[in-house]
Design a protein around this motif. Sequence first.
Motif, PDB file in Angstrom:
ATOM      1  N   LYS A   1       0.848  -1.189   0.000  1.00 59.85           N
ATOM      2  CA  LYS A   1       0.000   0.000   0.000  1.00 59.85           C
ATOM      3  C   LYS A   1       0.883   1.239   0.000  1.00 59.85           C
ATOM      4  O   LYS A   1       1.788   1.372   0.820  1.00 59.85           O
ATOM      5  CB  LYS A   1      -0.905   0.014   1.229  1.00 59.85           C
ATOM      6  CG  LYS A   1      -1.920  -1.104   1.238  1.00 59.85           C
ATOM      7  CD  LYS A   1      -2.814  -1.034   2.452  1.00 59.85           C
ATOM      8  CE  LYS A   1      -2.082  -1.662   3.620  1.00 59.85           C
ATOM      9  NZ  LYS A   1      -2.955  -1.843   4.794  1.00 59.85           N
ATOM     10  N   ILE A   2       0.588   2.126  -0.948  1.00 68.58           N
ATOM     11  CA  ILE A   2       1.328   3.375  -1.072  1.00 68.58           C
ATOM     12  C   ILE A   2       0.352   4.535  -0.922  1.00 68.58           C
ATOM     13  O   ILE A   2      -0.676   4.576  -1.599  1.00 68.58           O
ATOM     14  CB  ILE A   2       2.042   3.476  -2.435  1.00 68.58           C
ATOM     15  CG1 ILE A   2       3.022   2.325  -2.618  1.00 68.58           C
ATOM     16  CG2 ILE A   2       2.747   4.823  -2.573  1.00 68.58           C
ATOM     17  CD1 ILE A   2       3.678   2.276  -3.984  1.00 68.58           C
ATOM     18  N   LEU A   3       0.689   5.465  -0.048  1.00 66.13           N
ATOM     19  CA  LEU A   3      -0.087   6.694   0.095  1.00 66.13           C
ATOM     20  C   LEU A   3       0.676   7.809  -0.602  1.00 66.13           C
ATOM     21  O   LEU A   3       1.832   8.071  -0.273  1.00 66.13           O
ATOM     22  CB  LEU A   3      -0.295   7.028   1.578  1.00 66.13           C
ATOM     23  CG  LEU A   3      -0.978   8.363   1.895  1.00 66.13           C
ATOM     24  CD1 LEU A   3      -2.349   8.481   1.223  1.00 66.13           C
ATOM     25  CD2 LEU A   3      -1.085   8.551   3.404  1.00 66.13           C
ATOM     26  N   VAL A   4       0.026   8.440  -1.574  1.00 62.98           N
ATOM     27  CA  VAL A   4       0.621   9.546  -2.328  1.00 62.98           C
ATOM     28  C   VAL A   4      -0.140  10.811  -1.945  1.00 62.98           C
ATOM     29  O   VAL A   4      -1.365  10.865  -2.066  1.00 62.98           O
ATOM     30  CB  VAL A   4       0.532   9.317  -3.852  1.00 62.98           C
ATOM     31  CG1 VAL A   4       1.214  10.453  -4.607  1.00 62.98           C
ATOM     32  CG2 VAL A   4       1.128   7.972  -4.239  1.00 62.98           C
TER      33      VAL A   4
ATOM     34  N   GLU B   1      -5.614   5.061   9.115  1.00 56.62           N
ATOM     35  CA  GLU B   1      -6.597   4.029   8.762  1.00 56.62           C
ATOM     36  C   GLU B   1      -5.962   2.834   8.061  1.00 56.62           C
ATOM     37  O   GLU B   1      -6.252   1.691   8.400  1.00 56.62           O
ATOM     38  CB  GLU B   1      -7.687   4.619   7.858  1.00 56.62           C
ATOM     39  CG  GLU B   1      -8.644   5.532   8.562  1.00 56.62           C
ATOM     40  CD  GLU B   1      -9.618   6.204   7.603  1.00 56.62           C
ATOM     41  OE1 GLU B   1      -9.653   5.851   6.397  1.00 56.62           O
ATOM     42  OE2 GLU B   1     -10.344   7.108   8.054  1.00 56.62           O
ATOM     43  N   ILE B   2      -5.125   3.088   7.063  1.00 55.97           N
ATOM     44  CA  ILE B   2      -4.641   1.987   6.217  1.00 55.97           C
ATOM     45  C   ILE B   2      -3.232   1.502   6.563  1.00 55.97           C
ATOM     46  O   ILE B   2      -2.819   0.443   6.109  1.00 55.97           O
ATOM     47  CB  ILE B   2      -4.686   2.363   4.719  1.00 55.97           C
ATOM     48  CG1 ILE B   2      -3.673   3.466   4.402  1.00 55.97           C
ATOM     49  CG2 ILE B   2      -6.095   2.740   4.284  1.00 55.97           C
ATOM     50  CD1 ILE B   2      -3.382   3.628   2.939  1.00 55.97           C
ATOM     51  N   LYS B   3      -2.486   2.308   7.320  1.00 56.32           N
ATOM     52  CA  LYS B   3      -1.094   1.978   7.652  1.00 56.32           C
ATOM     53  C   LYS B   3      -0.331   1.539   6.400  1.00 56.32           C
ATOM     54  O   LYS B   3       0.014   0.370   6.232  1.00 56.32           O
ATOM     55  CB  LYS B   3      -1.046   0.931   8.747  1.00 56.32           C
ATOM     56  CG  LYS B   3      -1.641   1.463  10.046  1.00 56.32           C
ATOM     57  CD  LYS B   3      -1.649   0.470  11.151  1.00 56.32           C
ATOM     58  CE  LYS B   3      -2.265   1.021  12.408  1.00 56.32           C
ATOM     59  NZ  LYS B   3      -3.550   1.635  12.309  1.00 56.32           N
ATOM     60  N   PRO B   4      -0.061   2.504   5.519  1.00 54.54           N
ATOM     61  CA  PRO B   4       0.594   2.171   4.248  1.00 54.54           C
ATOM     62  C   PRO B   4       2.014   1.649   4.454  1.00 54.54           C
ATOM     63  O   PRO B   4       2.615   1.840   5.518  1.00 54.54           O
ATOM     64  CB  PRO B   4       0.606   3.509   3.502  1.00 54.54           C
ATOM     65  CG  PRO B   4       0.576   4.539   4.573  1.00 54.54           C
ATOM     66  CD  PRO B   4      -0.247   3.946   5.682  1.00 54.54           C
ATOM     67  N   ASP B   5       2.539   1.016   3.423  1.00 55.15           N
ATOM     68  CA  ASP B   5       3.907   0.522   3.459  1.00 55.15           C
ATOM     69  C   ASP B   5       4.917   1.635   3.200  1.00 55.15           C
ATOM     70  O   ASP B   5       6.083   1.516   3.579  1.00 55.15           O
ATOM     71  CB  ASP B   5       4.075  -0.601   2.433  1.00 55.15           C
ATOM     72  CG  ASP B   5       3.210  -1.790   2.790  1.00 55.15           C
ATOM     73  OD1 ASP B   5       3.533  -2.458   3.787  1.00 55.15           O
ATOM     74  OD2 ASP B   5       2.205  -2.034   2.097  1.00 55.15           O
TER      75      ASP B   5
ATOM     76  N   LEU C   1       2.821   4.098  13.591  1.00 54.38           N
ATOM     77  CA  LEU C   1       3.137   4.513  12.225  1.00 54.38           C
ATOM     78  C   LEU C   1       4.598   4.877  12.010  1.00 54.38           C
ATOM     79  O   LEU C   1       5.033   5.019  10.871  1.00 54.38           O
ATOM     80  CB  LEU C   1       2.276   5.734  11.837  1.00 54.38           C
ATOM     81  CG  LEU C   1       0.761   5.603  11.992  1.00 54.38           C
ATOM     82  CD1 LEU C   1       0.085   6.929  11.683  1.00 54.38           C
ATOM     83  CD2 LEU C   1       0.213   4.497  11.128  1.00 54.38           C
ATOM     84  N   LYS C   2       5.370   5.003  13.057  1.00 52.55           N
ATOM     85  CA  LYS C   2       6.708   5.594  12.975  1.00 52.55           C
ATOM     86  C   LYS C   2       7.679   4.870  12.044  1.00 52.55           C
ATOM     87  O   LYS C   2       8.619   5.473  11.549  1.00 52.55           O
ATOM     88  CB  LYS C   2       7.327   5.711  14.360  1.00 52.55           C
ATOM     89  CG  LYS C   2       7.673   4.396  15.005  1.00 52.55           C
ATOM     90  CD  LYS C   2       8.276   4.616  16.379  1.00 52.55           C
ATOM     91  CE  LYS C   2       8.684   3.286  16.994  1.00 52.55           C
ATOM     92  NZ  LYS C   2       9.251   3.500  18.315  1.00 52.55           N
ATOM     93  N   ASN C   3       7.428   3.602  11.767  1.00 56.60           N
ATOM     94  CA  ASN C   3       8.344   2.852  10.898  1.00 56.60           C
ATOM     95  C   ASN C   3       7.974   2.908   9.416  1.00 56.60           C
ATOM     96  O   ASN C   3       8.646   2.294   8.588  1.00 56.60           O
ATOM     97  CB  ASN C   3       8.438   1.398  11.359  1.00 56.60           C
ATOM     98  CG  ASN C   3       9.112   1.308  12.718  1.00 56.60           C
ATOM     99  OD1 ASN C   3      10.061   2.035  12.998  1.00 56.60           O
ATOM    100  ND2 ASN C   3       8.604   0.437  13.571  1.00 56.60           N
ATOM    101  N   ILE C   4       6.919   3.632   9.082  1.00 58.44           N
ATOM    102  CA  ILE C   4       6.533   3.784   7.680  1.00 58.44           C
ATOM    103  C   ILE C   4       7.529   4.729   7.003  1.00 58.44           C
ATOM    104  O   ILE C   4       7.710   5.860   7.450  1.00 58.44           O
ATOM    105  CB  ILE C   4       5.107   4.354   7.533  1.00 58.44           C
ATOM    106  CG1 ILE C   4       4.080   3.412   8.155  1.00 58.44           C
ATOM    107  CG2 ILE C   4       4.779   4.630   6.059  1.00 58.44           C
ATOM    108  CD1 ILE C   4       2.677   4.004   8.258  1.00 58.44           C
TER     109      ILE C   4
END
Length: 121
Positions: free
Chosen positions: A4-7, A44-48, A74-77
């Motif tokens: 999952k990628i958040l742009v 919500e999605i915890k992207p990669d 989330l800190k490791n994203i």
Amino acid sequence: MNKKILVVDDEPDILKVITFRLKKINCEIFTAIDGLDALKIAQEIKPDIILLDILLPNMDGREVCLNIKNNPELKNIPIIFMTASAISDTVRIMKECFADDYLIKPFEPEELFEKVKKYIG
């Protein structure tokens, strides 16, 4: 399972181009046009990985990055800043916010793929 990628970018045309390019590497793409939406979607999605513009409405990319990096869930994203700013400014901001990398706009598709693959394989 697809990565999952958040742009995040406030320019719809940039979002369209990046989304189109990233679909070629079989990833699930999520988009946001401002900082508040980006933070909400990330939670919500915890992207990669997150590709994050620095200049955004409502909450800028620096604030989004700091919020994510200070959140234990989330800190490791990995966060890659996308900006048209000078490299020296971008590197300084990146370090202040604990971002992982950056892309200077405009960037080539190959550069985008290399950065994404570096962090999510």
